[in-house]
Scaffold this active site. Structure first.
Site, PDB file in Angstrom:
ATOM      1  CB  SER A  81      51.373  50.414  40.083  1.00  0.00           C
ATOM      2  OG  SER A  81      50.108  50.023  40.567  1.00  0.00           O
TER       3      SER A  81
HETATM    4  C1  LIG Z   1      44.928  48.707  33.147  1.00  0.00           C
HETATM    5  C2  LIG Z   1      44.943  47.345  33.774  1.00  0.00           C
HETATM    6  N1  LIG Z   1      44.255  46.343  33.182  1.00  0.00           N
HETATM    7  C3  LIG Z   1      44.253  45.099  33.700  1.00  0.00           C
HETATM    8  C4  LIG Z   1      44.956  44.804  34.855  1.00  0.00           C
HETATM    9  C5  LIG Z   1      44.930  43.375  35.354  1.00  0.00           C
HETATM   10  O1  LIG Z   1      43.965  43.267  36.364  1.00  0.00           O
HETATM   11  P1  LIG Z   1      44.185  42.184  37.513  1.00  0.00           P
HETATM   12  O2  LIG Z   1      45.344  42.677  38.335  1.00  0.00           O
HETATM   13  O3  LIG Z   1      42.893  42.189  38.262  1.00  0.00           O
HETATM   14  O4  LIG Z   1      44.488  40.882  36.839  1.00  0.00           O
HETATM   15  C6  LIG Z   1      45.648  45.815  35.531  1.00  0.00           C
HETATM   16  C7  LIG Z   1      46.385  45.482  36.801  1.00  0.00           C
HETATM   17  N2  LIG Z   1      47.375  46.401  37.179  1.00  0.00           N
HETATM   18  C8  LIG Z   1      48.186  46.183  38.350  1.00  0.00           C
HETATM   19  C9  LIG Z   1      48.792  47.524  38.762  1.00  0.00           C
HETATM   20  O5  LIG Z   1      49.600  47.552  39.697  1.00  0.00           O
HETATM   21  O6  LIG Z   1      48.407  48.541  38.089  1.00  0.00           O
HETATM   22  C10 LIG Z   1      47.804  45.279  39.387  1.00  0.00           C
HETATM   23  C11 LIG Z   1      48.937  44.968  38.514  1.00  0.00           C
HETATM   24  C12 LIG Z   1      45.653  47.110  34.976  1.00  0.00           C
HETATM   25  O7  LIG Z   1      46.301  48.135  35.590  1.00  0.00           O
END
Ligand SMILES: Cc1ncc(COP(=O)(O)O)c(CNC2(C(=O)O)CC2)c1O
Length: 329
Positions: A81
């Site tokens: 994550s």
């Molecule tokens: C690089 C990147 N781009 C877009 C998103 C999506 O954003 P939202 O979770 O606000 O929809 C993540 C999310 N990532 C999460 C994580 O745990 O990293 C929340 C799921 C992201 O990391």
């Protein structure tokens, strides 16, 4: 800061983690390919750690944790994550202790390697989904409270009304930048995982620029529940900031290729295309899929003439899934 957004958000505690406005960059070569004007908001350059969209949410979430006199931050996510790693880094920078409650296979690659290098405490569980993972997070919080600590739990992706304020604020930044460059975006496109970024954009645009569409490209399990989750979060955020009867339109398209984290030829080729045409590096889990969706819909004329892609970061995913990406190129 956009005066209208400033007046709505000034009452909420926020700790500054992003000392600048991220640039909006025109993509001339991709625009020529698509036959529309494509711009990118470089939220991969928000600046803390690997950057990305989560830092905007953390400004409000950690601001809230400070006001509540918390002393340890707990959050959840997959082992790789982006959200978990930058939460750990920001928390440490602000003097909090932090525990990351993660699920998946422990591999010293990408963000999990960075968690370890930075000495961020992680606890990895066999959990089937984020709901089960949150139960483990609550157990960790209870264990810490029994030791006299004051834990503050941040949900997956920071997807709460507090965290979503980050993208209400970003909508104000985008509106001001649009005015300065004389561009009214028809659509603003973002990768959607936990839904907070899309929810925040939808609220911000409903307040500031109703004619601009906020469009999410779902990169994981898609369906009615995902749409409802974003709608509920957007509605709750509107109420939280005290704006009544917002006309919220959530647009979400499925570009998951069937499952979260599945790397495909289309994604690998999109990463190489945008990297070599514009020098902008997309990631394989989020922005590579979302940008593929943007190209797919823009070529059909479905996103209008002026399209803004929000680059939400995720570079570590390249070093987690590198061999998979290369296998398609
Ligand atoms: C690089 C990147 N781009 C877009 C998103 C999506 O954003 P939202 O979770 O606000 O929809 C993540 C999310 N990532 C999460 C994580 O745990 O990293 C929340 C799921 C992201 O990391």
């Amino acid at each position: 800061m956009h005066p209208k957004v400033q007046s709505l958000l000034s009452k909420f505690p926020r700790v500054e983690l992003i000392p600048w406005e991220t640039p909006i960059q025109y993509l001339p070569n991709i625009s020529k390919l698509v036959g529309a004007d494509i711009y990118v908001k470089r939220d991969d350059l928000t600046g803390l750690g690997i950057g990305g969209n989560k830092i905007r949410k953390l400004e409000y979430l950690l601001g809230d944790a400070i006001i509540r006199k918390a002393d340890v931050i707990i959050t959840v996510g997959a082992v790789h994550s982006n959200h978990a790693f930058v939460t750990g880094l920001a928390a440490k920078k602000l003097g909090f202790d932090v525990v990351l409650v993660l699920r998946g296979k422990e591999e010293l690659r990408g963000n999990y390697l960075l968690d370890k290098i930075m000495g961020i405490e992680t606890r990895v569980y066999e959990a089937k989904d984020s709901f089960e993972l949150m139960k483990y997070a609550e157990e960790v919080a209870k264990e810490l409270e029994e030791k006299g600590r004051k834990p503050y739990i941040i949900p997956v992706g920071g997807a709460s009304p507090v965290g979503t304020l980050g993208y209400v604020r970003a909508s104000g930044e985008i509106a001001e930048q649009g005015n300065r460059i004389g561009v009214n975006f028809d659509s603003i496109v973002v990768a959607t995982g936990s839904g907070g970024t899309l929810a925040g954009l939808s609220v911000g645009l409903a307040i500031l620029r109703k004619e601009t569409r906020a469009i999410g490209m779902a990169v994981g399990k898609f369906g009615e529940t995902m749409v409802n989750k974003v709608e509920e979060l957007a509605k709750a955020t509107g109420e939280f900031i005290g704006v009544k009867n917002l006309k919220l339109k959530i647009e979400l398209y499925d570009y998951s290729f069937g499952e979260y984290g599945k790397i495909t030829r289309e994604v690998a080729e999109t990463i190489r295309l945008v990297g070599t045409k514009e020098g902008v590096i997309l990631d394989p889990v989020y922005t590579g899929k979302a940008f593929y969706g943007l190209l797919d819909l823009a070529k059909k004329g479905e996103l209008g003439e002026k399209i803004l892609f929000i680059h939400t970061g995720g570079i570590s995913g390249t070093f987690h899934y590198g061999d998979k990406i290369l296998s398609f190129l």
